[in-house]
Every structure is written in C-alpha cells, then in structure tokens.
Design an enzyme around this catalytic site. Structure first.
Site, PDB file in Angstrom:
ATOM      1  N   ASP A 103      31.461  39.289  39.954  1.00 53.58           N
ATOM      2  CA  ASP A 103      31.828  40.676  39.672  1.00 53.58           C
ATOM      3  C   ASP A 103      30.675  41.604  40.049  1.00 53.58           C
ATOM      4  O   ASP A 103      29.525  41.174  40.117  1.00 53.58           O
ATOM      5  CB  ASP A 103      32.114  40.854  38.177  1.00 53.58           C
ATOM      6  CG  ASP A 103      33.337  40.061  37.735  1.00 53.58           C
ATOM      7  OD1 ASP A 103      34.164  39.715  38.597  1.00 53.58           O
ATOM      8  OD2 ASP A 103      33.449  39.792  36.518  1.00 53.58           O
TER       9      ASP A 103
HETATM   10  N1  URA Z   1      33.303  35.109  35.393  1.00 60.71           N
HETATM   11  C1  URA Z   1      33.350  36.457  35.288  1.00 60.71           C
HETATM   12  O1  URA Z   1      33.970  36.995  34.380  1.00 60.71           O
HETATM   13  N2  URA Z   1      32.705  37.174  36.196  1.00 60.71           N
HETATM   14  C2  URA Z   1      31.972  36.639  37.189  1.00 60.71           C
HETATM   15  O2  URA Z   1      31.374  37.364  37.986  1.00 60.71           O
HETATM   16  C3  URA Z   1      31.931  35.244  37.293  1.00 60.71           C
HETATM   17  C4  URA Z   1      32.600  34.485  36.380  1.00 60.71           C
END
Ligand code: URA
Length: 236
Positions: A103
């Site tokens: 993310d």
């Molecule tokens: N899980 C998440 O919620 N975000 C990420 O970036 C990776 C795993």
C-alpha cells in the site's frame, strides 16, 4: 553503457566499491586494462573481466528497495510517485516493475525486476512464499485476537489462510508472516478483530531480508547469493 554501471547492475558491488576496483586495475574490457569507471562498453558484445573472472551479461535485473511512505507500487502513474521512479538506473529502460504490491503508506522491502516469469511464480498463491511484516495496532491485541488472526479471519467474504503472529510485550506491535497477499490484507485482518493498523513495514519476502543499511527510498542490486535465493524463493 558505463563500465561501473554495468558491473553494479550485475550485482558486483556498490558503485563506489566498483569504482575502487576499476581504479585499482581489477577490470579488463576485451582483455585490455581500463582504469576509468565511466569507460563506455557494449554489454552484448564486449567481454568484461573483474578480478580475473568474466562477468556475464544477465538479461534480468533484481533490485531491493526500501519503500518509503507516500509512494505507490506501480511502474508509472500520472499523479503519484512510483517505486520505479525511485530507482535512478538505466535498468529502468529494461522494463523494471515491482514484484507484488505494498500500500502507499506501507514501508519496507519491495523487489523490482524485469523477470516476469519468476515474479509471477513467486506471487502465485500456489507457491506459499512467506512475507514478514512488522506492524503496530491502535489497541492491545488479546490472546484470542492472535489466535483468530493465526487461524484465519473473514476479510469481506474471504477467509485468510493460517499465518503466524509474534506479539511483542507491549501487545500493540509485532510481526506477522503471511503466505498470501490479498489487497489490504493485514489492514483488513486487523479490522476483523476490531483493531486498526497504524504502522506496517515488510521486512522479508521469501528468503530475501530487507537490508537495514538502506534508508527509506534507497535501493541496491541483489547480491549474487540473494539473487539465487530469490529465484528459488518458492522452493524454500
Ligand atoms: N497488507 C496490507 O494491508 N497492506 C500492505 O501493504 C501489505 C499487506
């Protein structure tokens, strides 16, 4: 291409280490000693020797990036800075893309490569490649929260696969090891136990561990050993 860039992209060390080696007469181009790190070479046709060993041109590039906050895991984006934008190398022209996604506000290890087959294989749920994330949550996690997370929780109609959670003594931080990667998975898993992720950092991807000497936003080529491990990441 410059000789020092070529050797760096073949995983032979950092640009400064390589410059030192070249200046101290350790590199030959077609059998001729060169001492200038910026010597122009053609990687397809020139024979490059470093420390008396021929350095073969490799088709694929493997880069470890310590992803900072606020950068998207994409190759290009009209509005946002991408992980590929952070890598200032000619290898960008060779079709680099991120192996998997984090993310925008997740930090840490992301591998960039132009090796589509390996990337596809390691990301396939069939291969159960482990990814370890450090996390912090808003409220303390109970033993039963940890058991629920480890056993699998419903994240909007999908039951997560078993995973491992190591909770630190403060009960609001720890490490979670997943073998799958659904969109926003860890954030949704925290929500499933009425909590909220406030910090997320990936520290390993299969056998590759984030090099903590890399500051956020910095990157380096995988070493030869790491590259071998990465290519076999689904067999470990
Ligand atoms: N899980 C998440 O919620 N975000 C990420 O970036 C990776 C795993």
């Amino acid at each position: 291409m410059r000789l020092d860039k070529f050797l760096a992209s073949m995983g032979k060390g950092s640009r400064s280490e390589i410059s030192k080696l070249i200046r101290s007469s350790k590199a030959l181009v077609n059998g001729v000693l060169v001492k200038a790190p910026d010597t122009k070479i053609n990687p397809d046709t020139d024979v490059i020797t470093l420390n008396s060993q021929i350095v073969k041109y490799k088709k694929y590039v493997y880069i470890m990036l310590n992803k900072p906050d606020g950068v998207v895991s994409a190759t290009n984006d009209p509005n946002e800075k991408t992980v590929v934008d952070l890598v200032d190398t000619e290898d960008k022209l060779r079709g680099l893309f991120p192996c998997g996604r984090l993310d925008k506000n997740t930090l840490g290890l992301i591998i960039l490569t132009n090796d589509g087959d390996t990337s596809h294989r390691l990301l396939s749920p069939k291969h159960h490649v482990s990814k370890v994330y450090k996390f912090k949550v808003e409220k303390p996690l109970s033993k039963s929260d940890v058991l629920s997370l480890e056993g699998g929780v419903d994240i909007g109609g999908y039951f997560t696969k078993p995973c491992q959670v190591k909770l630190y003594d403060d009960l609001t931080s720890g490490e979670i090891t997943l073998t799958e990667g659904k969109y926003h998975q860890i954030k949704l898993m925290a929500e499933a136990v009425n909590n909220k992720i406030t910090y997320l950092e990936r520290v390993s991807f299969g056998p590759i561990v984030l090099d903590t000497s890399l500051k956020r936003g910095e990157w380096r080529y995988l070493s030869d050993t790491e590259e071998k491990l990465f290519l076999e990441g689904d067999k470990i």
